[in-house]
Design an enzyme around this catalytic site. Sequence first.
Site, mmCIF file in Angstrom:
data_model
loop_
_atom_site.group_PDB
_atom_site.id
_atom_site.type_symbol
_atom_site.label_atom_id
_atom_site.label_comp_id
_atom_site.label_asym_id
_atom_site.label_seq_id
_atom_site.Cartn_x
_atom_site.Cartn_y
_atom_site.Cartn_z
ATOM 1 N N GLN A 192 -1.967 -13.645 -16.373
ATOM 2 C CA GLN A 192 -1.215 -13.433 -17.782
ATOM 3 C C GLN A 192 -0.647 -12.023 -17.721
ATOM 4 O O GLN A 192 -0.162 -11.712 -16.566
ATOM 5 C CB GLN A 192 -2.257 -13.523 -18.912
ATOM 6 C CG GLN A 192 -3.091 -14.769 -19.197
ATOM 7 C CD GLN A 192 -4.009 -15.131 -18.224
ATOM 8 O OE1 GLN A 192 -4.790 -14.454 -18.094
ATOM 9 N NE2 GLN A 192 -3.738 -16.393 -17.673
ATOM 10 N N GLY A 242 -0.484 -19.637 -13.721
ATOM 11 C CA GLY A 242 0.201 -20.465 -12.674
ATOM 12 C C GLY A 242 0.895 -19.563 -11.838
ATOM 13 O O GLY A 242 2.000 -18.848 -12.294
ATOM 14 N N HIS A 243 0.553 -19.171 -10.506
ATOM 15 C CA HIS A 243 1.152 -18.135 -9.720
ATOM 16 C C HIS A 243 1.937 -19.059 -8.563
ATOM 17 O O HIS A 243 1.389 -19.957 -7.732
ATOM 18 C CB HIS A 243 0.077 -17.259 -9.185
ATOM 19 C CG HIS A 243 -0.614 -16.559 -10.132
ATOM 20 N ND1 HIS A 243 -1.741 -15.671 -9.948
ATOM 21 C CD2 HIS A 243 -0.508 -16.409 -11.539
ATOM 22 C CE1 HIS A 243 -2.165 -15.069 -11.109
ATOM 23 N NE2 HIS A 243 -1.207 -15.529 -12.131
ATOM 24 N N LYS A 295 3.773 -12.164 -10.335
ATOM 25 C CA LYS A 295 2.536 -11.928 -9.805
ATOM 26 C C LYS A 295 2.047 -12.420 -8.501
ATOM 27 O O LYS A 295 1.773 -11.455 -7.194
ATOM 28 C CB LYS A 295 1.554 -11.656 -10.663
ATOM 29 C CG LYS A 295 1.584 -10.820 -12.050
ATOM 30 C CD LYS A 295 0.423 -11.089 -13.084
ATOM 31 C CE LYS A 295 0.217 -12.565 -13.706
ATOM 32 N NZ LYS A 295 1.325 -13.095 -14.482
ATOM 33 N N ASP A 306 3.918 -14.617 -16.067
ATOM 34 C CA ASP A 306 4.705 -15.153 -15.212
ATOM 35 C C ASP A 306 5.941 -14.281 -14.951
ATOM 36 O O ASP A 306 7.189 -14.442 -14.495
ATOM 37 C CB ASP A 306 5.738 -16.261 -16.304
ATOM 38 C CG ASP A 306 4.803 -17.459 -16.554
ATOM 39 O OD1 ASP A 306 3.820 -17.294 -15.982
ATOM 40 O OD2 ASP A 306 4.802 -17.977 -17.671
HETATM 41 P P1 GDP Z 1 3.305 -15.312 -12.109
HETATM 42 O O1 GDP Z 1 2.569 -16.144 -13.031
HETATM 43 O O2 GDP Z 1 3.377 -14.065 -12.370
HETATM 44 O O3 GDP Z 1 2.818 -15.349 -10.502
HETATM 45 O O4 GDP Z 1 4.831 -15.888 -11.868
HETATM 46 P P2 GDP Z 1 5.170 -17.318 -12.094
HETATM 47 O O5 GDP Z 1 4.751 -18.136 -10.585
HETATM 48 O O6 GDP Z 1 4.496 -18.161 -12.980
HETATM 49 O O7 GDP Z 1 6.494 -17.342 -12.234
HETATM 50 C C1 GDP Z 1 7.433 -16.434 -11.443
HETATM 51 C C2 GDP Z 1 8.670 -17.319 -10.947
HETATM 52 O O8 GDP Z 1 10.019 -16.778 -10.277
HETATM 53 C C3 GDP Z 1 8.229 -18.290 -9.871
HETATM 54 O O9 GDP Z 1 8.855 -19.632 -9.874
HETATM 55 C C4 GDP Z 1 8.586 -17.463 -8.525
HETATM 56 O O10 GDP Z 1 8.777 -18.439 -7.229
HETATM 57 C C5 GDP Z 1 9.943 -16.903 -9.065
HETATM 58 N N1 GDP Z 1 10.156 -15.283 -8.722
HETATM 59 C C6 GDP Z 1 9.346 -14.518 -8.273
HETATM 60 N N2 GDP Z 1 10.124 -13.422 -7.742
HETATM 61 C C7 GDP Z 1 11.135 -13.739 -7.831
HETATM 62 C C8 GDP Z 1 12.593 -13.195 -7.697
HETATM 63 O O11 GDP Z 1 12.632 -12.093 -7.325
HETATM 64 N N3 GDP Z 1 13.873 -13.956 -7.847
HETATM 65 C C9 GDP Z 1 13.869 -15.268 -8.389
HETATM 66 N N4 GDP Z 1 14.842 -15.858 -8.292
HETATM 67 N N5 GDP Z 1 12.619 -15.723 -8.526
HETATM 68 C C10 GDP Z 1 11.452 -15.259 -8.216
HETATM 69 P P1 IMO Z 2 0.367 -16.177 -15.444
HETATM 70 O O1 IMO Z 2 -1.017 -15.863 -14.860
HETATM 71 C C1 IMO Z 2 2.327 -17.161 -19.104
HETATM 72 C C2 IMO Z 2 -0.194 -17.782 -22.702
HETATM 73 C C3 IMO Z 2 -0.093 -19.322 -23.449
HETATM 74 C C4 IMO Z 2 -0.364 -18.937 -24.745
HETATM 75 C C5 IMO Z 2 -1.457 -18.096 -24.769
HETATM 76 C C6 IMO Z 2 -2.930 -18.453 -24.805
HETATM 77 O O2 IMO Z 2 1.080 -17.346 -14.860
HETATM 78 O O3 IMO Z 2 1.215 -15.223 -15.811
HETATM 79 P P2 IMO Z 2 -4.748 -19.811 -23.622
HETATM 80 O O4 IMO Z 2 -4.369 -20.748 -22.885
HETATM 81 O O5 IMO Z 2 -4.671 -18.529 -22.456
HETATM 82 O O6 IMO Z 2 -5.751 -19.692 -24.542
HETATM 83 O O7 IMO Z 2 -3.302 -19.657 -24.017
HETATM 84 O O8 IMO Z 2 -1.268 -17.447 -23.320
HETATM 85 N N1 IMO Z 2 -0.445 -18.021 -21.398
HETATM 86 C C7 IMO Z 2 0.262 -17.513 -20.375
HETATM 87 N N2 IMO Z 2 1.684 -17.457 -20.280
HETATM 88 N N3 IMO Z 2 1.705 -16.946 -18.141
HETATM 89 C C8 IMO Z 2 0.295 -17.296 -18.121
HETATM 90 O O9 IMO Z 2 -0.464 -16.874 -16.914
HETATM 91 C C9 IMO Z 2 -0.209 -17.529 -19.278
HETATM 92 N N4 IMO Z 2 -1.834 -17.796 -19.311
HETATM 93 C C10 IMO Z 2 -1.787 -17.925 -20.837
HETATM 94 O O10 IMO Z 2 1.139 -20.209 -23.119
HETATM 95 O O11 IMO Z 2 0.663 -18.477 -25.577
HETATM 96 MG MG MG Z 3 2.604 -17.888 -14.072
#
Ligand code: GDP
Ligand code: IMO
Ligand code: MG
Length: 429
Positions: free
Chosen positions: A223, A40-41, A16, A13
Amino acid sequence: MANVTVIGAQWGDEGKGKIVDWLASRADAVVRFQGGHNAGHTLVIDGKTYKLSLLPSGIVSGTLSVIGNGVVLDPWALRDEVAKVEAQGVSITDENLAIADNCPLILPLHRDLDGLRETAAGKGKIGTTGRGIGPAYEDKVGRRAIRVCDLAHLESLEPQLDRLCAHHDALRAGFGQPPVDRAALLEELREIAPFVLRFAQPVWKRLKKVRRAGAKILFEGAQGVLLDVDHGTYPFVTSSNTVSGTAASGSGLGPNSTGFVLGIVKAYTTRVGSGPFPTELEDEVGQRLGERGHEFGTVTGRKRRVGWFDAVLVRQSCAISGVTGIALTKIDVLDGLEKVAICTGYRLRGKVYDYLPSHAADQAECEPIYEEMPGWSESTAGARSYADLPANAIKYIQRIQELIECPVALVSTSPERDDTILMRDPFVD
Ligand code: GDP
Ligand code: IMO
Ligand code: MG
């Protein structure tokens, strides 16, 4: 370096999806190489939000999107996601989506087992996403997986089902569950097969062609390094290798194809699920960062744990994953804090550590050693040039760069695609 490999350098999270989407317009293909719909991207483009779990983040900009063999694929989740994204106006065809035909499937029995195990694990609960990721990877390595290519040969699936069910029926019996309903499973596979087979192909061959033509490939990790099954905070990890090297094996290209390794790093730290987290904040600062950063899981909606930036962890991730440069995201979430802190080492039973020890109990006992810096009252939100950043934010970024021993290539200042500062172009480096 024509190619770029994006990986998370913390516990996932990091942002990416946003960075991959931003880079995707300059790439010819975006490739997912590990993980599954546990990811979850989030992409925000002109105020419109897209949440992707299995689809590579290139899909929204129309770039060829490839799901590599290293991914575990839930075909029903894929169909739902394709429908959801298409309803947002994105066109998904066999021209812009390719799925490796040797990709293992996540079946309903994997999701069942994930849930049953977590419920039975008591204090040892990992806090998985409940998507069946671990059990599906186990079956891949245990040579019991049903793969995408099997969907074209369902009439001869019986021996594989024998092997799969011999294993799962024994496990299910232990949990007081009935055996796998083979007829129902076969029927479900029959029903979903045409949808998946439309995109299925030997993607290594497609990527070889793309590469030969001199095209740029963007690998999209899921991840983060600290969730890597070897290098992460085991056993509180996911079941795949999340490090950059997996881009090659998880797509069918050689190790020299990974190019510039771009580590995505959040300007503070978050984690979802159980496991050690040395810099976790359980006070109002943590509360504030969580609220300002909207730190709720994209997949499960769970509240993310929040803490200060941990330079020890990121330095370790960058070394392990061969990171060339980082993208520092969410710096805007720190706006308005009087002071910011960075963890520079740990104290464990009277000894100072400059790395995270391997054992979970030692990790849990690590006490962070902090360096404090003045915060900034000005806004960084939406800044698109380094010169627009307040002096103290620049000092914070420079200090991070020194401590993690890796240069900052990009800074992200909001969820919006274009609110991104480029310092070093990973595609031309
Ligand atoms: P990922 O799993 O690495 O793709 O990240 P996620 O999408 O799960 O979580 C990142 C969250 O931060 C999302 O809600 C993005 O829209 C948000 N985000 C990404 N870059 C920025 C930033 O520079 N500033 C803020 N405030 N939010 C951001
Ligand atoms: P993105 O790509 C954050 C965490 C779960 C749990 C552990 C194992 O959005 O960064 P699993 O279901 O993979 O067997 O769970 O890994 N986890 C993540 N945490 N971002 C993710 O993906 C994750 N994918 C799995 O919360 O702790
Ligand atoms: Mg994510």
